[in-house]
Design an enzyme around this catalytic site. Structure first.
Site: not given
Ligand code: EPZ
Length: 421
Positions: A22-23, A118, A123, A308, A400
């Site tokens: 999915k990701n 969320c 996020r 995850d 999802r």
């Molecule tokens: C991706 O989300 C995945 N989703 C998530 O999977 C996964 O949990 C996550 O990466 C971490 O591995 C998809 O790929 C569609 P991040 P993403 O940006 O990209 C902070 C699932 O269950 N951050 O890597 O949104 C954020 O708050 C989902 O399939 C900022 O501060 O996660 C978090 O603490 C859930 N500023 C950390 O970085 C930003 O601009 C990691 O978030 C972006 C992120």
């Protein structure tokens, strides 16, 4: 509202074919916006998140054709008619923000609703915005939308992520592919889905190197052409079903599984009580002498232990021998499965970002509520071993991210069914 009913106590044995990731599929779908040619994605998982992204792309004017029998979806953005990703679509699926980079890079502008928080955390997407500004985009925030412009196109630059961000890295990699000059993404995410996306972009004519390391270099090109790409197997689905084998002391062959996609997860699970055997066609997960031991877990960006898989691993620790300290270092609110597991008899104490799990002899089936995609599947795993019946509510979360979950588990001997209530 659908529910899933599970009668616990069955040992799972059999084969589970893994679906496409999915990701990986979500950013790959957004790359169609970078070209006027057709993009064919094979091994597409048919999930509600995928449908949400298809709806969004269609609303932008992308032509989408899905062939469910061959699991191939074709996208063509030559008739693009809008650069606005509206709130009602983005709020349903945060990964919609992945259209931002491609729209600005290819079409010079984008109006994308801020996704909002969320269940698992606030996020923010500040790094997506700062990165695009570093590439020369002018960005304003107004009425809950990101308004991005780059009428002269984007210009390559170095950008350092203050926090490792998966979709942040993906958004900027796609945008930089069409920027003038070189871009280096420093402290980039290293997930296999990033590598898969880079391979697809290079197949479309991009010049990307360093994917899978913490520094990705992109030499911008004039234009990208069409391509056919096969989506890699879903490593989170693989880890989830590996835990189903471990927790039921079973033996499951995960077709298309690749242990290299779960480099920190596999050793911990072996320490706990399973054996992995990799073959050409997949990965076998077999319980060793029918018990699991508690192991300590800390979630980290890839190649660390995937956040995850944290909820699923916690379920395994609930009935393991001994204790397990689980620390969630990525998201600030990803223990919502804890109260539900405790209602099933688990012994878990949460202190801030750590949870101490003390193994109990067994869990007891109960009606439970899901709150996010991975928390919901952790409750299904608990139901597989709980005494009696477990009823998991709000299974739309499951839909999802898990294609054919009940059927895949039933084919290995689980007593599980979906109730249309
Ligand atoms: C991706 O989300 C995945 N989703 C998530 O999977 C996964 O949990 C996550 O990466 C971490 O591995 C998809 O790929 C569609 P991040 P993403 O940006 O990209 C902070 C699932 O269950 N951050 O890597 O949104 C954020 O708050 C989902 O399939 C900022 O501060 O996660 C978090 O603490 C859930 N500023 C950390 O970085 C930003 O601009 C990691 O978030 C972006 C992120």
């Amino acid at each position: 509202m659908h529910k899933i009913r599970i009668q616990g106590g069955k040992t799972l044995k059999g084969t589970i074919p893994l679906s496409g990731a999915k990701n990986a599929a979500l950013p790959l779908m957004a790359t169609c916006l970078l070209t006027d040619d057709a993009l064919h994605l094979q091994n597409m998982p048919f999930l509600s998140d995928i449908s949400s992204m298809i709806d969004l792309l269609a609303q932008l004017g992308v032509e989408v054709h899905s062939d469910t029998s061959s699991k191939t979806v074709t996208f063509n953005a030559k008739g693009l008619s809008s650069t606005t990703a509206p709130y009602d679509l983005v709020r349903k699926m945060r990964a919609s923000v992945l259209v931002l980079g491609p729209l600005v890079a290819r079409h010079g502008e984008a109006h994308v609703s801020l996704p909002g928080g969320c269940a698992i955390g606030t996020r923010p997407i500040d790094l997506h915005i700062k990165g695009l500004q570093a590439l020369g985009a002018e960005i304003e925030l107004g009425e809950g939308y990101i308004h991005a412009k780059a009428s002269q196109g984007l210009k390559g630059a170095d950008f350092t992520f203050s926090v490792v961000s998966v979709t942040g890295t993906e958004n900027l990699m796609m945008a930089a592919a069409l920027a003038k000059g070189q871009t280096r993404l420093i402290n980039a995410a290293r997930e296999p889905e990033i590598v898969d996306l880079a391979h697809c972009l290079n197949g479309m004519g991009a010049k990307i190197s360093g994917m899978g390391t913490d520094t990705i270099t992109i030499e911008g090109v004039e234009k990208l052409h069409g391509y056919t790409h096969r989506i890699l197997p879903d490593r989170i689905e693989m880890g989830t079903y590996a835990i189903a084998a471990a927790i039921t002391h079973g033996d499951i062959f995960l077709e298309y599984g690749d242990v290299n996609l779960i480099p920190s997860f596999a050793p911990l699970l072996e320490q706990s009580g399973v054996k992995f055997t990799q073959s050409e066609t997949g990965l076998r997960v077999k319980s060793v002498n029918g018990k699991n031991h508690g192991v300590d877990i800390m979630t980290e960006p890839f190649p660390g232990f995937a956040t995850d898989l944290q909820a699923q691993a916690m379920t395994l620790m609930c009935t393991a021998e001994g204790a397990s300290m689980i620390t969630e270092s990525i998201f600030e609110n990803r223990f919502m499965h804890v109260p539900e597991l405790c209602r099933m008899g688990a012994n878990i104490t949460v202190h801030g970002s750590s949870a101490l799990v003390r193994g109990v002899p067994h869990l007891i089936g109960a009606p439970v509520m899901a709150t996010d995609l991975r928390a919901s599947v952790s409750l299904v795993l608990a139901g597989l071993v709980a005494q009696g019946e477990t009823l998991v509510n709000r299974v739309y979360h499951l839909d999802r991210g898990y294609e054919g979950l009940e059927e895949k588990l039933r084919n290995c001997g689980a007593e599980i069914e979906r109730l249309q209530e």
